[in-house]
Structures are given as structure tokens and as C-alpha cells.
Design an enzyme around this catalytic site. Structure first.
Site, PDB file in Angstrom:
ATOM      1  N   SER A 138      -6.263  -0.594  -4.367  1.00  0.00           N
ATOM      2  CA  SER A 138      -7.203  -2.079  -3.625  1.00  0.00           C
ATOM      3  C   SER A 138      -6.598  -3.056  -4.102  1.00  0.00           C
ATOM      4  CB  SER A 138      -8.703  -2.213  -4.646  1.00  0.00           C
ATOM      5  OG  SER A 138      -9.797  -3.424  -3.832  1.00  0.00           O
TER       6      SER A 138
ATOM      7  N   ASP B  66       6.035  -5.729   2.322  1.00  0.00           N
ATOM      8  CA  ASP B  66       6.851  -6.998   3.852  1.00  0.00           C
ATOM      9  C   ASP B  66       7.227  -8.058   4.232  1.00  0.00           C
ATOM     10  OD1 ASP B  66       5.363  -3.857   4.242  1.00  0.00           O
ATOM     11  OD2 ASP B  66       3.085  -5.560   4.659  1.00  0.00           O
TER      12      ASP B  66
ATOM     13  N   LYS C  29      -6.525   3.212  -2.220  1.00  0.00           N
ATOM     14  CA  LYS C  29      -8.363   2.524  -1.970  1.00  0.00           C
ATOM     15  C   LYS C  29      -7.854   1.656  -0.911  1.00  0.00           C
ATOM     16  CE  LYS C  29     -12.883   2.190  -2.109  1.00  0.00           C
ATOM     17  NZ  LYS C  29     -12.727   0.834  -1.479  1.00  0.00           N
TER      18      LYS C  29
END
Length: 710
Positions: free
Chosen positions: A488, A499, A513
Site C-alpha cells: 500500500s 520513478d 496492494k
């Protein structure tokens, strides 16, 4: 509604969902009031029937699923077929109660449940459940009858075996086939107990208590048990995090936002006849104790240091939870089959002191790791973040000194920078998530302003959440440690760091998740429903795939059992458009050399080699399809497996310069002694130390590149 307020509400709902999800698996089988109109047709169980409230709730749930769930799916004949399969699998996952004739009879409902659910007609579900109760009573009567004839009347020299997992086995065609199966199950249970050193008399008495208690619980079945199981057979078609909670369970899981949980801090779920540990609440009593692990199966529960261990095999999940709960500072003793066990004969007792988990216990902590390389000592800071937390009450009250993950990490960063660290490691292993806002703000400590995560709702609206603060708390080399239990909010942070090219990710594929749930009230109970998905700023979802590390370091966690992609009907991975963001670095040219250096070090690392042996051992035991019912063969199989386990345990100890166990019995005694002792302070493990080595590799490689350009 302004953007910040919307984000706050979303992350608050997301945190509630994470907390609720972490405990929702405890509510798979409810136990509410007796249904009105229920009548006794058999002295061993109630013939159950639906209530008007349940019929109305069925209509409400069907409506909300079709129009509010993230997955656009109409309740039709195909869904009806899946509901039937899910429901039968929930009731009889090992195919040991129903016969093929029962299944053939249930086929009449295969394409008729959709209309029945939408109109609130629940009779099919209750007919199937009442048949299920009848079959359980029959089976328990048969097996207690076998016990009455005497354990010594069973032939343990006969060359027989039994299938370990019957989930895909064919249904028994006759009662005689079921009788033979249950005779084998009894033999296997007796052998498991004999291998633990128990006498036949103790075994017989213990098993009789087990079966009698199962029969007693069948007598206590209520209408709400049926309704909750049936509704979750429907909701789980949409995704594994969408669930119905009965009124009783809704009251049980009204979790406040202070991150204060009571008990042992373990997330549990049903696993056939056992209660399985899914994960541990960070900084909870079980986590601090260090003995209980994910995928361990609880088979017994005792109270106090010397209380009798109650056999809980076959118990309802909430009944096991009720037994584990107790007063703060009291001791609960768990008998577990470890995830690493060679077979069900291998159990151990773990003593855990009950307590509650407060925000203070879950706060970030720092360490310093020194790495010697080429005559130079590198000082690396390590910040362990157990969860993404925030003191929402203090925040809403306007307290300028409220606690949160980001604030605590920022303080620790300043302390580490003052110590002159050369690099930083963020440890997110076993971090199951928490407050979305904190994942966003924590990312902001390592980047200038920019996007951090995208959220797409069920109506395909995409909202980008970003860090508006241009200040960077730390600009130096960064590594982020993750494992299968990182989920999560942890995945959002790790994905953003990856990224942005801000740091290197080390460990194993994360949980996956990537969905958001909200809890909606019904006229009868509550519905937790998935309404949105998280996406990386590069466009890919964290759902299902999680975050793939740049350098892989495996763990012994079985990914086939733990993780989003191990859950049935998990929403798939997909992607949306990327959003513009800055790249701070590019580790792609370094990854190959980083992996080679890592592999070279690990070839000589005894702890890592022991880990690989453990992983291979677990794969082999999981691949075993049958076990022998011959006592001499069973003993030989167990001895072989125990020797394998002892080999990698001693390899681990040798790496830490600890004494070797002379035999498996000595190892068992050590485990029992450790389970009864207070937890000790955790040191940085070899994975953390190797992460430090990898980060030093990054530093030296980047320096070489810079030197070549100058």
C-alpha cells in the site's frame, strides 16, 4: 471541496481501509442472533432460515456492488455460477463433507442465483448450508465412532497415503468413499500426535475433544453465519478486499484513527481447518516477540504461562480471535505449525504478552551502519519505518508538534546528517502501509515539488497528488529496502523514489496492494467496497504487480501464499497515462554491475546460502502432494525433513559464530526456551548490511563515472 481537503479525506479513508483490511479477515464467519423462524429439525443443529433484514441487505449489497465498485460487473448468470463455486468452496474447501450427489443437486442453482440475490431471495444459500450442517454432523459422528473402537484397531503398517491438499480432488461419489477418506484422516491425525510423543490414550482423548467441540459449534450456528458467508461468496468475485460485515462484526471493528490496537497484533484468516497468520502489525506484541511469523498456522491457544492449550483446529475464526484476546499484560500461549515446518507434526509453543500498539511504538527508528571498502569507512544511516502513521487527533486539534512519519523521519535525517552519513537506507520491509498523506509527504523529503501518486476512481476520474514543498531534506545517495510484506503506502513511496530515479530499490517484489476501499453502512451490517486504484506517476499501477526491486534479495516468505497476486479475483495490473516528472538520476546503467557485485558477495555469505537452502527446503515440502500413513515410513520422512531443516539452521548459526545444535531435539528445546523469553533488541540483519554494500557500490560507481567525465 479544495484539493488538500479531498486528499486528507481520501488518505483518512485509505488509512481506515488499511486498518480495516488488516483485521477484516478476522470476520470471515460471523455469529449473530438466532434467525427468526429458525426451527429445530435435528437435535444436532438448527435448520436455519433467512431474516427480512438479511433479504433487504442482499438487495442493497447487490445494488452497491453493481454501481459503486471499481470493477464494472453486472450480477448475471456468469456471476451466479461463480457465487455457487465460491460458496461451496468456502463451506467445504477440502471436499471432505459433500458428495458428488450433493454437488449435482446444487447445480440446479448455478444460473439462478443472480436474480435471487438481487431480489433478496436467500433460500438457496440456506438450503445448501443446512445440507452442509447435516454432512458435518454425519462425518463427526462417524469419526468419533472410529475413535470409540480404539486407536489400536487401526492398521498403521498398511501401505497407504493421503492427499495433503484436496482442493482440486474429485468429490467422493459415495458415503463409503467419504468413510474411507475420514478413516485415513483419523490415521494421519493420530500419527501426527504420536510423532509428538503423545500416548494413544492422550491422543484419543484430545481428538475426541476436538470433534465434540466442532459438533458443539455446529449447534451454535446462526442465520448470520449463513448470510455473511453467502454475501462474501458474492463480494469476493469483485475483488478480495470487498467484504460484507455482519452487525456484530461491524461493532467489533470500529477502529479509531489513533493507530491503537489491542491484542497480540496479528492479522489472521481461515485456512481450511486452521487459523493462519497473514501478517503482523508493526511494533505489536507478536512483532516485538519475533517468534510468530506470516503463514504460521495456529492450532492451539492457552491462557497464562501454564494454562491448558485448547485445540482450535476446525474452530471459527472469530472464536479463535476471542480466545487469543485478553487483558493487557496477560500472557497468551499459541501452539503453531510454523510456516517452515516440514509437516503438521512439527509444532511449537509461543508465549506472547498481550498489549496495545500505540503510535509511539510504531515510530521510525534510526541506526548507523559502517561499511569498510578499499581502506575507507563509509557511514550509512538506516531509518526503519514500521508503518505510515499520523496523530490525526492532534493534527485536527491544531497541535503544531503532532507526530507523523514524515515529521519523525525528518528529525532523524537531521540527526544522521549531523553525524556525517555518506548515504541513507530507508527500511520498509514488513511495512503494510497506512496514511496516504504520509507516503506523499515522505516522498517530498527527497524531491522538489512534483507528483507522487495518481488515483483513478470507479468513474474513471484521475486525480494526481503531489508534494507542493520545494524543500528537500536529503539530497544524498538513497536506497529503499522492501519485501513481500511491504504494501500500500510503502509501495507508493518506493514506486515514486524509483520513478524519480532518486534511489535504488532493494529486496523482493512487494505485496501489490494498489486499491482503495471505503466502508458503507447498510440497514443490516456494513459493506467494505473497493472504489479506486493507485497508479505510479510513470502510469503503471501498483496493484497486483507491486514494485519490482532494482536488485533482488529474496526471503523465505512464500509468494504463492502471501501477496495480492496470491489472492483470488485480485484486480489486474493496468496502466494509465504518465504524468510529467523530473528524473534525478538513472540507475539503469549500474544495475547489471550492482547485481554482479551482489551475487559475488552472496556466494561467500553463509547467511545468504542458508537462506537459499531454507527457500529450497520450503519449496520441496510444499511440492509434496501426499504423506504416508505407515508409521515407520512417516517417521523416516519426518527424520529426513528435520535433518534438512537442522542443516540450514546450523548454517545460519555458523555465519553468526553461534554454537551448533547437535541434533533436532536440542534445536526444539532451544526454540521452546526462546519462545518463553522476552524479545531481545533486533540488530541489523545481513540483508540490511548487504543493502549497505550495494549503496556503497552505487557511490563508487557514480564517483568513477564522474571522474571519467572530468
Amino acid at each position: 471541496m479544495n484539493k488538500f481537503k479531498h486528499m486528507f479525506l481520501l488518505q483518512r479513508r485509505s488509512l481506515y481501509a488499511v486498518l480495516f483490511t488488516s483485521l477484516c479477515s478476522l470476520a470471515l464467519a460471523g455469529n449473530a442472533a438466532v434467525a427468526s423462524g429458525a426451527k429445530t429439525e435435528n437435535p444436532d443443529y438448527l435448520n436455519l432460515s433467512p431474516t427480512a433484514d438479511q433479504e433487504k441487505a442482499s438487495r442493497d449489497i447487490a445494488r452497491q456492488l453493481q454501481y459503486a465498485h471499481y470493477r464494472s460487473l453486472k450480477i448475471d448468470g456468469e456471476v451466479s455460477s461463480e457465487v455457487l463455486d465460491n460458496y461451496i468452496k468456502y463451506l467445504d474447501p477440502q471436499r471432505i463433507y459433500f458428495t458428488q450427489s450433493d454437488i449435482d443437486e446444487f447445480e440446479n442453482y448455478r444460473y439462478r442465483l443472480d436474480g435471487a440475490i438481487k431480489s433478496g431471495q436467500l433460500d438457496p444459500a440456506f438450503r445448501i448450508y443446512n445440507r452442509f450442517q447435516s454432512r458435518i454432523v454425519g462425518r463427526l459422528g462417524y469419526i468419533t465412532g472410529l475413535l470409540d473402537t480404539g486407536v489400536d484397531k487401526l492398521d498403521f503398517k498398511k501401505d497407504e497415503e493421503i492427499l495433503i491438499d484436496r482442493e482440486e480432488a474429485p468429490w467422493a461419489k459415495t458415503e463409503g468413499e467419504l468413510d474411507n477418506l475420514w478413516r485415513k484422516r483419523l490415521k494421519s491425525a493420530i500419527l501426527s500426535q504420536r510423532l509428538l510423543g503423545k500416548t494413544d490414550e492422550d491422543i484419543s482423548n484430545g481428538l475426541r475433544k476436538r470433534y465434540e467441540s466442532q459438533l458443539s459449534r455446529i449447534r451454535q450456528s446462526r442465520s448470520e453465519d449463513v448470510f455473511q458467508a453467502y454475501m462474501n461468496a458474492l463480494t469476493n468475485i469483485y475483488d478480495p478486499h470487498t467484504q460484507y460485515f455482519s452487525p456484530r462484526n461491524s461493532e467489533n471493528f470500529n477502529i479509531n484513527m489513533s493507530l491503537s490496537l489491542e491484542g497480540i497484533g496479528a492479522v489472521l484468516q481461515s485456512d481450511n481447518e486452521h487459523t493462519k497468520v497473514v501478517r503482523l502489525v508493526p511494533a505489536g506484541p507478536a512483532d516485538k516477540n519475533g517468534k510468530l511469523k506470516p503463514a504460521d498456522r495456529i492450532v492451539g491457544v492457552g491462557q497464562g504461562d501454564k494454562g491448558e492449550i485448547v485445540d482450535v483446529v476446525g474452530w471459527r475464526l472469530e472464536e479463535v480471535v476471542d480466545l487469543i484476546r485478553g487483558p493487557k499484560k496477560s500472557v497468551v500461549r499459541l501452539e503453531v505449525i510454523p510456516a517452515t515446518a516440514s509437516n503438521d507434526s512439527e509444532t511449537r509453543i509461543i508465549n506472547i504478552v498481550r498489549d496495545k500498539v500505540d503510535l509511539e511504538d510504531q515510530s521510525a527508528q534510526k541506526h548507523v551502519l559502517n561499511i569498510n571498502r578499499g581502506g575507507r569507512e563509509y557511514k550509512l544511516g538506516v531509518i526503519d519505518i514500521p508503518t505510515f502513521y499520523a496523530d490525526f487527533r492532534a493534527m485536527q486539534a491544531g497541535d503544531p508538534n503532532y507526530r507523523s512519519t514524515t515529521r519523525d523521519v525528518n528529525k532523524l535525517l537531521n540527526e544522521l546528517k549531523a553525524e556525517g552519513i555518506d548515504g541513507l537506507i530507508i527500511d520498509l520491509r514488513d511495512n503494510g502501509g497506512g496514511a496516504l498523506q504520509e507516503a506523499i509527504q515522505l516522498t517530498g523529503l527527497f524531491i522538489q515539488e512534483g507528483p507522487t501518486v495518481q488515483v483513478r476512481t470507479a468513474d474513471n476520474r484521475v486525480r494526481v497528488y503531489d508534494d507542493p514543498d520545494e524543500q528537500i531534506a536529503y539530497t544524498g545517495p538513497l536506497a529503499v529496502m522492501v519485501n513481500r510484506m511491504s504494501a500500500s503506502a510503502s509501495e507508493i513511496f518506493a514506486a515514486a523514489i524509483q520513478d524519480y530515479g532518486r534511489g535504488v530499490i532493494i529486496g523482493e517484489q512487494t505485496f501489490g496492494k494498489g486499491t482503495v476501499q471505503s466502508v458503507r453502512g447498510l440497514s443490516h451490517g456494513q459493506l467494505k467496497i473497493t472504489e479506486a486504484k493507485f497508479y505510479r506517476i510513470s502510469g503503471g499501477s501498483t496493484q497486483h504487480k507491486g514494485v519490482t526491486p532494482d536488485v533482488v534479495i529474496p526471503s523465505a516468505i512464500d509468494k504463492s501464499e502471501i501477496g495480492e497476486d496470491a489472492l483470488p479475483q485480485a484486480l489486474p495490473w493496468d496502466h494509465i497515462d504518465a504524468v510529467a516528472h523530473r528524473r534525478y538520476g538513472n540507475f539503469s546503467p549500474l544495475i547489471s554491475d550492482l547485481a554482479k557485485n551482489h551475487d559475488t558477495r552472496m556466494e561467500k555469505n553463509a547467511e545468504y546460502q542458508a537462506l537459499l537452502q531454507e527457500i529450497d527446503f520450503l519449496k520441496e515440502t510444499k511440492a509434496q502432494k501426499t504423506i504416508s500413513l505407515r508409521e515407520d515410513v512417516r517417521k523416516q520422512e519426518l527424520k529426513k525433513l528435520q535433518d534438512r531443516e537442522l542443516a540450514y539452521v546450523n548454517l545460519k548459526r555458523a555465519a553468526k559464530k553461534e554454537s551448533q545444535f547437535k541434533n533436532y531435539k536440542e534445536y526444539e528445546t532451544y526454540q521452546e526456551e526462546q519462545s518463553a523469553q522476552a524479545p531481545s533488541k533486533k540488530d541489523l540483519d545481513f540483508v540490511a548490511r548487504e543493502t549497505g554494500e550495494i549503496l556503497v557500490d552505487v557511490l563508487t560507481m557514480q564517483q568513477q563515472i564522474a571522474d571519467s567525465k572530468s
